[in-house]
Design an enzyme around this catalytic site. Structure first.
Site, PDB file in Angstrom:
ATOM      1  CD  GLU A   1      -2.156  79.934  39.623  1.00  0.00           C
ATOM      2  OE1 GLU A   1      -1.648  79.668  38.516  1.00  0.00           O
ATOM      3  OE2 GLU A   1      -1.810  80.896  40.318  1.00  0.00           O
TER       4      GLU A   1
ATOM      5  CD  GLN B   1       5.525  88.127  37.464  1.00  0.00           C
ATOM      6  OE1 GLN B   1       5.124  87.707  36.390  1.00  0.00           O
ATOM      7  NE2 GLN B   1       4.729  88.307  38.498  1.00  0.00           N
TER       8      GLN B   1
ATOM      9  CB  ALA C   1       4.790  85.543  40.927  1.00  0.00           C
TER      10      ALA C   1
ATOM     11  CG  ASP D   1      -1.749  81.274  33.167  1.00  0.00           C
ATOM     12  OD1 ASP D   1      -1.355  80.252  33.763  1.00  0.00           O
ATOM     13  OD2 ASP D   1      -1.383  82.420  33.477  1.00  0.00           O
TER      14      ASP D   1
ATOM     15  CG  HIS E   1       3.663  82.555  33.433  1.00  0.00           C
ATOM     16  ND1 HIS E   1       2.987  82.035  32.366  1.00  0.00           N
ATOM     17  CD2 HIS E   1       2.847  82.409  34.506  1.00  0.00           C
ATOM     18  CE1 HIS E   1       1.791  81.602  32.767  1.00  0.00           C
ATOM     19  NE2 HIS E   1       1.690  81.810  34.065  1.00  0.00           N
TER      20      HIS E   1
HETATM   21 ZN   LIG Z   1       0.088  80.906  35.115  1.00  0.00          ZN
END
Ligand SMILES: [Zn+2]
Length: 291
Positions: free
Chosen positions: A258, A140, A195, A209, A202
């Site tokens: 989302e 990330q 993010a 997803d 996650h």
């Molecule tokens: Zn996601």
């Protein structure tokens, strides 16, 4: 679309940097507003799972769906509850269902996911695959930093204009003949669509997803119009999954809608959240109030 071309560039950078060629850059969460009050959720929904009658078409192993409200599966990762750099799910397994590349998920969440996909298939819905699952803090961080670099690479993106405003860019950059964002401003812009490390759900290893073949590899609200979404809306809770970022709950979750992002919380909590039409933040607040 600026972000699409940026994605391509970042994918190229990522392939070079990681030489695995497998960074997942197509699921940056929208993180546009700060998290406010969790609002008024209905406390009567808590405990709904005790009287819910669950029906399944397939031979489901219930033991992987029920967690008895194990806190492991109720962990919160959002803009105000960042996970630490060393947080890694205790048990990760490589997903064996349809995925767009090799990825991992927490073991029990993976079992529940397989059960859910089998049930979905039995209901005639098979156009669905997982396009993102566990993402480490480091991954990330890499992804987020690539977006920051992209914003600083010269010129001003649509996102920069959206976040900083035309007047600000004119006064602080264009009038001074500066053609690239400062590091501080680049962070502000990147944070509006990606993010930051520690703040992505996650990293919990408990969410996925979904994508369908008609979505051309792009996570968009088009998922809302798929058969898979219709099925998930009615059935995901039975398998312990919730729609994590519902429409119009942005002030609570900090994320825009989302339709593709599902989070495993266990069947008990998922049922209460589904019945109460609430978010995980609201559910946790209600449960904590009761204690
Ligand atoms: Zn996601």
């Amino acid at each position: 679309m600026k972000r699409n071309s940026a994605k391509f560039l970042i994918a190229v950078f990522a392939c070079i940097l990681l030489f695995s060629g497998c960074i997942n850059i197509q699921n940056e969460e929208e993180t546009t507003t700060p998290i406010g009050d969790v609002g008024n959720a209905n406390p009567s929904a808590i405990g709904s799972y005790k009287t819910m009658e669950y029906t399944y078409q397939t031979n489901v192993d219930i033991s992987c769906l029920t967690t008895h409200l194990d806190p492991t599966y109720l962990i919160l990762a959002n803009k105000t509850n960042a996970l630490s750099e060393d947080y890694v799910p205790a048990s990760l397994t490589t997903l064996t269902c349809e995925t767009t590349y090799s990825m991992k998920l927490e073991s029990r969440a993976a079992q529940a996911l397989y059960a859910m996909l089998a049930e979905m298939k039995a209901a005639g819905v098979s156009d669905i695959s997982v396009t993102s699952a566990y993402r480490s803090y480091e991954k990330q961080s890499e992804t987020y930093n690539l977006w920051v670099q992209q914003e600083m690479s010269g010129g001003f993106s649509q996102d920069a204009y959206r976040v900083l405003g035309q007047a600000y860019i004119k006064m602080n950059y264009l009038d001074k003949e500066i053609n690239r964002l400062s590091l501080a401003d680049a962070h502000k812009v990147a944070q509006s669509y990606s993010a930051q490390p520690g703040q992505s759900e996650h990293q919990t290893g408990l969410c996925v997803d979904f994508i369908t073949s008609g979505m051309n590899g792009e996570l968009t609200e088009a998922f809302e119009y798929t058969e898979a979404f219709a099925w998930l809306t009615e059935n995901a809770y039975k398998f312990g999954f919730i729609l994590r970022y519902p429409r119009d709950k942005q002030d609570i979750t900090g994320y825009t809608y989302e339709p593709w992002h599902y989070r495993f919380v266990g069947r008990e909590a998922a049922t209460d959240i589904y019945v109460g039409e609430m978010t995980l933040e609201q559910y946790l607040q209600l449960v904590n109030q009761e204690q």
